[in-house]
Write a protein that holds these residues in place. Structure first.
Motif, short mmCIF file in Angstrom:
data_model
loop_
_atom_site.label_atom_id
_atom_site.label_comp_id
_atom_site.label_asym_id
_atom_site.label_seq_id
_atom_site.Cartn_x
_atom_site.Cartn_y
_atom_site.Cartn_z
N LEU A 99 0.78 -1.19 0.03
CA LEU A 99 -0.16 -0.02 0.12
C LEU A 99 0.97 1.34 -0.02
O LEU A 99 0.67 2.18 -0.71
N ILE A 100 1.96 1.33 0.99
CA ILE A 100 2.81 2.35 0.86
C ILE A 100 3.27 2.62 -0.32
O ILE A 100 3.74 3.86 -0.87
N GLY A 102 2.38 2.20 -3.33
CA GLY A 102 1.42 2.50 -4.10
C GLY A 102 0.97 1.47 -5.10
O GLY A 102 0.41 1.84 -6.26
N ILE A 121 0.13 3.29 8.57
CA ILE A 121 -0.86 3.76 7.52
C ILE A 121 -1.90 4.41 8.34
O ILE A 121 -1.77 4.21 9.70
N ARG A 233 -3.15 5.33 2.70
CA ARG A 233 -1.57 5.78 2.80
C ARG A 233 -1.80 7.17 3.88
O ARG A 233 -2.78 7.68 3.61
N LYS A 234 -0.71 7.31 4.63
CA LYS A 234 -0.69 8.47 5.48
C LYS A 234 -0.65 9.87 4.51
O LYS A 234 -0.17 9.92 3.51
#
Length: 274
Positions: A99-100, A102, A121, A233-234
């Motif tokens: 996820l981080i 992308g 996250i 994502r943050k």
């Protein structure tokens, strides 16, 4: 006179900074909006969802199509957004790094909110709650109470990177814990008598025991109650805001509870996969 001139310069500098601030603020807001996942999804026309395959959250039916609670939720979300959905199956142990990086837009995969995960996250508001249960081998655990599993001679199984593994360590610290990449492999170890039991999200223990009552037993005690949320994502406030509002509206309509009752409260769907 000199002092008056200096004051005038200072006033002009401050005025200039104040005048520039709205423009700079607007540019920053536009940049953040353009970079948000929700904006990228709208432009792409496709919602990319990271998930792992495990029953009954996400699994393949007889035709090879993905079905399950989280599949229903992702498809409904994409429909309400007016976009298509693309599922990106990912090993659970690597789903947060993916996820981080992308590789997809968000996680919809029965993910429990934990402090450790939340450092990496962001999570939406929970859209339902589930619990951890215990599935045991009847032959190996005859006469066992729940406390009898907390012994050095007992071997338990759980999925790698899951909160089930955390729950097993917390509830049965004296037992030996073996970790597997997926839950079907762990269930098979219990069926074959190579481990005493496995810890897993409900309803897998109850459904597995019902399917093979001569081999398996599900204990009624719930080891822990856990909130399930989507992972993003943050630094993406727009996406988080949209998803939280979508969850609230969809839950209010009763749709999520209805799908949860179907996948967790019945076994009607099993004829679609067997």
């Amino acid at each position: 006179m000199q002092r008056a001139a200096q004051m005038m310069v200072l006033v002009l500098v401050v005025f200039g900074l104040l005048s520039a601030r709205p423009a700079a603020s607007g540019e920053l807001q536009q940049q953040l909006t353009a970079e948000s996942a929700i904006e990228q999804i709208a432009k792409r026309g496709v919602l990319r969802v990271g998930m792992d395959v495990f029953v009954p959250w996400a699994m393949k039916d007889k035709k090879g199509e993905l079905i399950g609670l989280e599949i229903d939720i992702a498809r409904r979300l994409a429909e309400d957004m007016g976009v298509k959905v693309e599922f990106v199956p990912t090993e659970w142990s690597g789903i947060i790094p993916s996820l981080i990086a992308g590789k997809f837009d968000l996680i919809i995969g029965g993910m429990t909110v934990t402090a450790e995960r939340n450092l990496k996250i962001n999570f939406t508001n929970p859209y339902y709650y589930t619990g951890q249960g215990l599935l045991a081998s009847r032959k190996m655990t005859e006469g066992f109470t729940i406390d009898d599993f907390n012994k050095p001679e007992v071997t338990l199984a759980a999925r790698l990177g899951s909160t089930a593994a955390l729950a097993a360590r917390a509830r049965f610290p004296k037992a030996t814990l073996r970790l597997f990449d997926n839950e079907p492999a762990a269930v098979q170890e219990v069926r074959n008598g190579r481990v005493h039991a496995m810890v897993s999200n409900e309803p897998l223990p109850a459904h597995s025991a019902a399917a093979a009552p001569e081999l398996l037993k599900a204990y009624p005690e719930q080891l822990v109650r856990e909130p399930i949320a989507m992972g993003v994502r943050k630094g993406d406030a727009d996406t988080l805001n949209f998803l939280n509002n979508w969850i609230e509206v969809t839950r209010t309509k009763g749709w999520i509870d209805e799908r949860y009752a179907y996948w967790f409260g019945t076994t009607d769907w099993q004829q679609r996969v067997q």
